[in-house]
Structures are given as structure tokens and as C-alpha cells.
Design a protein around this motif. Structure first.
Motif, PDB file in Angstrom:
ATOM      1  N   GLN A  69       0.833  -1.206   0.000  1.00 28.60           N
ATOM      2  CA  GLN A  69       0.000   0.000   0.000  1.00 28.60           C
ATOM      3  C   GLN A  69       0.866   1.255   0.000  1.00 28.60           C
ATOM      4  OE1 GLN A  69      -2.464  -0.456   3.457  1.00 28.60           O
ATOM      5  NE2 GLN A  69      -3.563  -2.212   2.614  1.00 28.60           N
ATOM      6  N   ARG A  70       1.957   1.231   0.745  1.00 25.12           N
ATOM      7  CA  ARG A  70       2.868   2.379   0.762  1.00 25.12           C
ATOM      8  C   ARG A  70       3.527   2.584  -0.596  1.00 25.12           C
ATOM      9  NH1 ARG A  70       5.601   0.955   6.544  1.00 25.12           N
ATOM     10  NH2 ARG A  70       3.939   1.816   7.830  1.00 25.12           N
ATOM     11  N   ILE A  72       2.319   1.715  -3.540  1.00 29.13           N
ATOM     12  CA  ILE A  72       1.302   2.247  -4.453  1.00 29.13           C
ATOM     13  C   ILE A  72       1.080   3.731  -4.180  1.00 29.13           C
ATOM     14  CG2 ILE A  72      -1.156   2.127  -5.033  1.00 29.13           C
ATOM     15  CD1 ILE A  72      -0.927  -0.921  -4.560  1.00 29.13           C
ATOM     16  N   ARG A  73       1.022   4.104  -2.917  1.00 25.69           N
ATOM     17  CA  ARG A  73       0.833   5.513  -2.550  1.00 25.69           C
ATOM     18  C   ARG A  73       1.989   6.374  -3.067  1.00 25.69           C
ATOM     19  NH1 ARG A  73       0.367   5.010   2.951  1.00 25.69           N
ATOM     20  NH2 ARG A  73      -1.508   3.815   2.602  1.00 25.69           N
ATOM     21  N   ARG A  74       3.225   5.852  -2.975  1.00 19.28           N
ATOM     22  CA  ARG A  74       4.382   6.591  -3.493  1.00 19.28           C
ATOM     23  C   ARG A  74       4.292   6.763  -4.999  1.00 19.28           C
ATOM     24  NH1 ARG A  74       7.363   3.629   0.483  1.00 19.28           N
ATOM     25  NH2 ARG A  74       7.770   1.980  -1.027  1.00 19.28           N
ATOM     26  N   ILE A  76       1.569   6.884  -6.824  1.00 22.92           N
ATOM     27  CA  ILE A  76       0.514   7.865  -7.107  1.00 22.92           C
ATOM     28  C   ILE A  76       1.034   9.282  -6.864  1.00 22.92           C
ATOM     29  CG2 ILE A  76      -1.734   8.710  -6.332  1.00 22.92           C
ATOM     30  CD1 ILE A  76      -2.496   5.758  -5.855  1.00 22.92           C
ATOM     31  N   GLN A  77       1.781   9.479  -5.780  1.00 26.22           N
ATOM     32  CA  GLN A  77       2.342  10.798  -5.492  1.00 26.22           C
ATOM     33  C   GLN A  77       3.326  11.226  -6.573  1.00 26.22           C
ATOM     34  OE1 GLN A  77       3.970  10.268  -1.582  1.00 26.22           O
ATOM     35  NE2 GLN A  77       2.012  10.652  -0.541  1.00 26.22           N
TER      36      GLN A  77
END
Length: 87
Positions: A69-70, A72-74, A76-77
Motif C-alpha cells: 500500500q505504501r 502504491i501511494r508513493r 501515485i504521489q
């Protein structure tokens, strides 16, 4: 000649845990750790990871899932920052 055993035990560091009554645990800490064998200082103490844990349900909060999840979040950012630079 060395110190007597009882003196050495009295001078050893104590466990940092609190008992159910609220007083500090008086057992000696396991060498190299801050807790005694009954409060988590023993080798192999602690809950097992993953499905071996009795509280395991679906795997959403496992270490692997949180790390993905981290990641994927990176991504997206990074994509958002790239789009703002292009615009």
C-alpha cells in the motif's frame, strides 16, 4: 575472587515492565534486553506473524500488505507531481 552470586543478582538490571498491581517487576532482565523472561525478554516471545496468529482475519494489515500500500501511494504521489510539472 568474584562477587557472591546473590550480590551479582541484586546488582543486575531489573525488568522495566509494570505488574498488574502497578508496581515495577522485580525480576532481573534477560541479558541484552530490558524485560525479564516473563515480560517478553525470552527468545521467541511475542505473537507469530501472519496466519499463525490467532487474531489473523484476512491479511489486509499484514506487513507485506502495508508495504505494498505504501509503494502504491508513493507511485501515485510521483505521478501527481509529474503531472503538475507538465501542466
Amino acid at each position: 575472587m568474584g562477587k557472591p552470586d546473590f550480590l551479582r543478582l541484586n546488582l543486575s538490571p531489573r525488568c522495566g515492565a509494570k505488574t498488574r498491581s502497578g508496581s515495577p517487576c522485580r525480576s532481573p532482565a534477560v541479558s541484552g534486553r530490558t524485560r525479564c523472561r516473563m515480560h517478553g525478554g525470552a527468545k521467541g516471545s511475542g505473537a507469530p506473524k501472519g496466519a499463525a496468529n490467532g487474531n489473523y482475519r484476512h491479511g489486509t494489515f499484514t506487513c507485506e500488505a502495508i508495504e505494498s500500500q505504501r509503494a502504491i501511494r508513493r507511485l501515485i504521489q510521483q505521478a501527481k507531481s509529474m503531472l503538475t510539472r507538465l501542466a
